[in-house]
Design an enzyme around this catalytic site. Sequence first.
Site, PDB file in Angstrom:
ATOM      1  N   LYS A  85      70.385  19.207  51.441  1.00 33.24           N
ATOM      2  CA  LYS A  85      71.637  19.582  52.109  1.00 33.24           C
ATOM      3  C   LYS A  85      72.193  20.839  51.450  1.00 33.24           C
ATOM      4  O   LYS A  85      72.392  20.890  50.234  1.00 33.24           O
ATOM      5  CB  LYS A  85      72.614  18.416  51.955  1.00 33.24           C
ATOM      6  CG  LYS A  85      73.616  18.271  53.057  1.00 33.24           C
ATOM      7  CD  LYS A  85      74.331  16.944  52.892  1.00 33.24           C
ATOM      8  CE  LYS A  85      75.415  16.771  53.888  1.00 33.24           C
ATOM      9  NZ  LYS A  85      76.248  15.605  53.572  1.00 33.24           N
TER      10      LYS A  85
HETATM   11  C1  E4P Z   1      78.420  14.656  56.094  1.00 26.99           C
HETATM   12  O1  E4P Z   1      77.261  14.745  55.792  1.00 26.99           O
HETATM   13  C2  E4P Z   1      79.522  14.411  55.163  1.00 26.99           C
HETATM   14  O2  E4P Z   1      79.024  13.687  54.070  1.00 26.99           O
HETATM   15  C3  E4P Z   1      80.622  13.582  55.749  1.00 26.99           C
HETATM   16  O3  E4P Z   1      80.368  13.167  57.049  1.00 26.99           O
HETATM   17  C4  E4P Z   1      82.003  14.051  55.459  1.00 26.99           C
HETATM   18  O4  E4P Z   1      82.898  13.140  56.012  1.00 26.99           O
HETATM   19  P1  E4P Z   1      84.443  13.077  55.595  1.00 26.99           P
HETATM   20  O5  E4P Z   1      85.157  14.164  56.312  1.00 26.99           O
HETATM   21  O6  E4P Z   1      84.885  11.719  56.069  1.00 26.99           O
HETATM   22  O7  E4P Z   1      84.487  13.228  54.102  1.00 26.99           O
END
Ligand code: E4P
Length: 219
Positions: A87
């Site tokens: 990522k």
């Molecule tokens: C995506 O890969 C992120 O980890 C995640 O969906 C972020 O979500 P949040 O806005 O609830 O922290």
Amino acid sequence: MKFFIDTANLAEIQEAYDLGVLDGVTTNPSLMAKEGITGEDQIRAHYKAICDIVDDKVSAEVISTDFEGMIREGKELAKIDEKIVVKVPMIKEGVKAIKYLHSEGIRTNCTLIFSAGQAILAAKAGATYVSPFIGRLDDISFDGLELIEQIVHIYQTYGFSTEVLAASIRHTMHLIKCAELGADVATCPLKVITGLLNHPLTDKGLAQFLADHAKAAGK
Ligand code: E4P
């Protein structure tokens, strides 16, 4: 549509996997910190533990923000297990890193996507997934679902192979709408996945069926 779970909690990942509908996992540095996972060795071991639960596609995020650092980290993460997807944040160095990792055959998930323009850049660089954060857009009065619709349309128009991974999903309606709009993947907390099970008429209907059966059987 594929379902990923957005957590680094092993028990939750196992619960979603046992339900039989889990296609992968996404994590981020905040989610890892929430589980108290720190230090390189502990982080590597935790990613390995996640990979041992699921069949494929575990997003592990780089911490570096420079090209060299992202490449080094990305290669290290990819070595942990073949299920790892690296990522990478949507920044200039991140786009270059995605291009490089793609050329090395390493799958990437471009994270922190908040505009269609960013999604186009990530796709052109060869990202395997883009992660538009719909909940965080909704939080600041922008329509997160509209962004999903826009990216799906653009990718279909130009035949990009990058998959739209709807992220920052807060509730079941987000998930259902993402399915309607043609998102390839939705990553969400366990409560959103299990929330899809719920309907009062199901509970009422089942209670009636069981009561009628018991009555007929003279119980
Ligand atoms: C995506 O890969 C992120 O980890 C995640 O969906 C972020 O979500 P949040 O806005 O609830 O922290």
